[in-house]
Every structure is written in structure tokens, then in C-alpha cells.
Design a protein around this motif. Structure first.
Motif, mmCIF file in Angstrom:
data_model
loop_
_atom_site.group_PDB
_atom_site.id
_atom_site.type_symbol
_atom_site.label_atom_id
_atom_site.label_comp_id
_atom_site.label_asym_id
_atom_site.label_seq_id
_atom_site.Cartn_x
_atom_site.Cartn_y
_atom_site.Cartn_z
ATOM 1 N N THR A 109 0.826 -1.208 0.000
ATOM 2 C CA THR A 109 0.000 0.000 0.000
ATOM 3 C C THR A 109 0.866 1.265 0.000
ATOM 4 O OG1 THR A 109 -0.164 -0.128 2.422
ATOM 5 C CG2 THR A 109 -1.943 -1.132 1.143
ATOM 6 N N LYS A 116 2.477 4.595 -0.701
ATOM 7 C CA LYS A 116 1.858 5.755 -1.355
ATOM 8 C C LYS A 116 2.720 6.338 -2.471
ATOM 9 C CE LYS A 116 -1.013 7.184 2.578
ATOM 10 N NZ LYS A 116 -2.281 6.822 1.896
ATOM 11 N N THR A 126 -7.629 4.835 -11.239
ATOM 12 C CA THR A 126 -7.261 4.518 -9.867
ATOM 13 C C THR A 126 -6.822 3.057 -9.783
ATOM 14 O OG1 THR A 126 -8.829 6.113 -8.966
ATOM 15 C CG2 THR A 126 -8.107 4.343 -7.492
ATOM 16 N N PRO A 127 -5.643 2.774 -9.222
ATOM 17 C CA PRO A 127 -5.202 1.383 -9.117
ATOM 18 C C PRO A 127 -5.909 0.642 -7.986
ATOM 19 C CG PRO A 127 -3.526 2.852 -8.227
ATOM 20 C CD PRO A 127 -4.606 3.722 -8.789
ATOM 21 N N VAL A 161 -1.868 -5.006 -9.693
ATOM 22 C CA VAL A 161 -2.972 -4.050 -9.622
ATOM 23 C C VAL A 161 -3.740 -4.031 -10.938
ATOM 24 C CG1 VAL A 161 -1.876 -2.559 -7.901
ATOM 25 C CG2 VAL A 161 -1.462 -2.147 -10.334
ATOM 26 N N LEU A 186 -6.434 1.675 -4.068
ATOM 27 C CA LEU A 186 -5.270 2.506 -3.721
ATOM 28 C C LEU A 186 -5.509 3.946 -4.182
ATOM 29 C CD1 LEU A 186 -2.431 0.002 -4.733
ATOM 30 C CD2 LEU A 186 -3.436 0.357 -2.471
ATOM 31 N N ASP A 187 -6.475 4.603 -3.590
ATOM 32 C CA ASP A 187 -6.811 5.960 -4.020
ATOM 33 C C ASP A 187 -6.000 6.998 -3.260
ATOM 34 O OD1 ASP A 187 -8.012 5.749 -1.581
ATOM 35 O OD2 ASP A 187 -10.066 5.841 -2.351
ATOM 36 N N ARG A 215 1.815 4.949 -6.014
ATOM 37 C CA ARG A 215 0.450 5.082 -6.530
ATOM 38 C C ARG A 215 0.339 6.019 -7.736
ATOM 39 N NH1 ARG A 215 -3.496 4.947 -1.150
ATOM 40 N NH2 ARG A 215 -2.330 3.316 -0.063
ATOM 41 N N LYS A 228 -1.147 4.860 -11.345
ATOM 42 C CA LYS A 228 -2.267 5.603 -11.933
ATOM 43 C C LYS A 228 -1.909 6.093 -13.332
ATOM 44 C CE LYS A 228 -5.679 9.138 -10.809
ATOM 45 N NZ LYS A 228 -6.158 10.106 -9.781
#
Length: 244
Positions: free
Chosen positions: A80, A82, A95-96, A223, A243-244, A85, A89
Motif C-alpha cells: 500500500t 503511497k 485509480t489502481p 494491480v 489505492l486511491d 500510486r 495511476k
């Protein structure tokens, strides 16, 4: 962090991209320490070399620790992350979503006991509305051809293959004359601790057995784009993390 336009173009053209020194060394060491604990215990769920290769042997050689997201907080922390991400994306243009059905794994190439991983596309593992999934491979130590480094064939994520190119378990057939012309374009780059490889699930890749005296241990997760839904009543219709 975001990819440069050159990096994004390279991923779209080749179907994979290596980013050096992405993950923190301390994080990698903590992941590796916990992974070794689970490997020593052969803690289920696991996949073994024996079942994967249909080998009739009494011993158990772990090929992968499965369902690692829920095993340790340090595993979840990496999956996760960050920092990655925005990159995911960019590639997915959406969004993944972390899919936990498969490739939620610690991958191993144990010394002298591991088998070769044949040329294949990871699309065989999943059932989604389309095949635009991306895997994130984290090297936890040095990876090179002799210990089972991944090799890729650039551009194969955009190619269409006849079913005759693959065997009954969807391995790309080495002996196929047309396949051999494609395999000649294989490429590789050695990896070090903290390097990551992003690759499309249709990019052909393989890895040799580990012929060294030390284990090679890596981490992989996959993802999808939020708009790319899993097909109902399939293995892919499983727990996921947005994972937004």
C-alpha cells in the motif's frame, strides 16, 4: 513520484520498466527477515515446486508464499506504499486497485532445488474484463541470471498469439519454431535490493533455476484499473484494496 514521459513511453512500448533504488533498504531488510521466518516454517498457504511442476517427490520446496497481504504488517505496508500510486495511476490511466487473488506473494528461487520458470504471460492467472493488469516486482537482494533473474521479451504485451504457441498449462513453447524467433529478442538487467520492475500481465517472461548457493527472494503484487472489473464467480472475484 511520477514517471517521466520517456519512462512511460518505454513501459508502453516494451511492456515492462525497471526503476532502480525505489524501495528503502531498511524496508527491504524487514520484509526479507519476515519472509524467511514464514519460509522456514513453510507457513501455509504456499505453492511448492513439486505441485507446480508435477514432480513426484516427498520433499517440499517452497516456490511462493501466497496471500502475504494479511500475513505481516510490513508486507501490507509495501503493498500500500503511497509513493508508487501516482506511477500506477499513470500506467493504468485510472485509480489502481490491489487484487489479492494471485500475485499477492513472496517469490523464491531456493538454491539447487528451484526449477525453471518457463516463458509465460501472467494473464493465465486472472479473469477480468480485460487483460490490462500490472505487476510490481520488488528485488530484496541481488538478482542475476544464475540465481533466477526475470527475463522479458519486449513488446509481447501487444502481440496476438495463436493457442498453438502455448502448451496445455499456457507455457510459451520453446520448441515452436515461430516462438524461437520471438524468444531471441529476450532481454534482462541485473537487479539489486530496492529495485522494482513494473510489467504488463501479457509481457512474456521467464526465469532460470537458481544454480547458486544462496536463496533469491522477491516480492510481487498486481494491480488493475478500477474500471476493469473481475468476472463474477471466478478466482479473481476476491478481496481487493483500492489505492486511491
Amino acid at each position: 513520484m511520477e514517471l517521466t514521459q520517456e519512462q512511460l513511453n518505454q513501459f508502453n512500448e516494451d511492456g515492462f520498466l525497471i526503476i532502480k533504488n525505489f524501495a528503502d533498504s531498511k524496508l527491504c531488510d524487514e520484509i526479507l527477515e519476515k519472509a524467511k521466518e514464514h519460509l522456514v516454517k513453510k507457513q501455509a498457504p504456499i505453492e511448492t515446486e513439486q505441485e507446480y511442476m508435477s514432480l513426484d517427490e516427498d520433499k517440499i520446496t517452497v516456490r511462493r508464499l501466497r496471500q502475504v497481504y494479511d500475513r505481516e504488517e510490513i508486507f501490507k505496508k509495501w503493498m500500500t506504499n503511497k509513493e508508487i500510486r501516482p506511477i500506477l495511476k499513470q500506467i493504468l490511466k485510472d485509480t489502481p486497485v490491489l487484487t489479492l487473488a494471485h500475485h499477492n506473494s513472496i517469490m523464491t528461487k531456493l538454491p539447487h532445488e528451484s526449477t525453471r520458470t518457463y516463458w509465460h504471460q501472467d494473464r493465465r492467472y486472472w479473469s477480468f474484463e480485460n487483460d490490462d493488469l500490472v505487476s510490481v516486482w520488488l528485488s530484496l537482494g541481488d538478482e542475476f541470471l544464475e540465481n533466477g533473474l526475470l527475463e522479458f521479451i519486449p513488446g509481447t504485451h501487444k502481440m496476438k498469439f495463436d493457442k498453438s504457441s502455448f502448451d496445455e498449462v499456457d507455457n510459451f513453447i520453446d520448441e515452436n519454431e515461430e516462438n524461437q524467433k520471438i524468444i531471441e529478442k529476450r532481454t534482462h538487467q541485473n537487479l539489486a535490493k530496492g529495485d522494482i520492475v513494473l510489467f504488463h500481465c501479457k509481457t512474456l517472461h521467464h526465469a532460470n533455476k537458481n544454480s547458486t548457493d544462496n536463496a533469491k527472494i522477491s516480492f510481487v503484487y498486481t494491480v488493475r484499473a478500477q474500471s476493469n472489473k473481475p468476472l463474477k464467480n471466478t478466482r479473481s472475484d476476491f478481496k481487493e484494496i483500492v489505492l486511491d
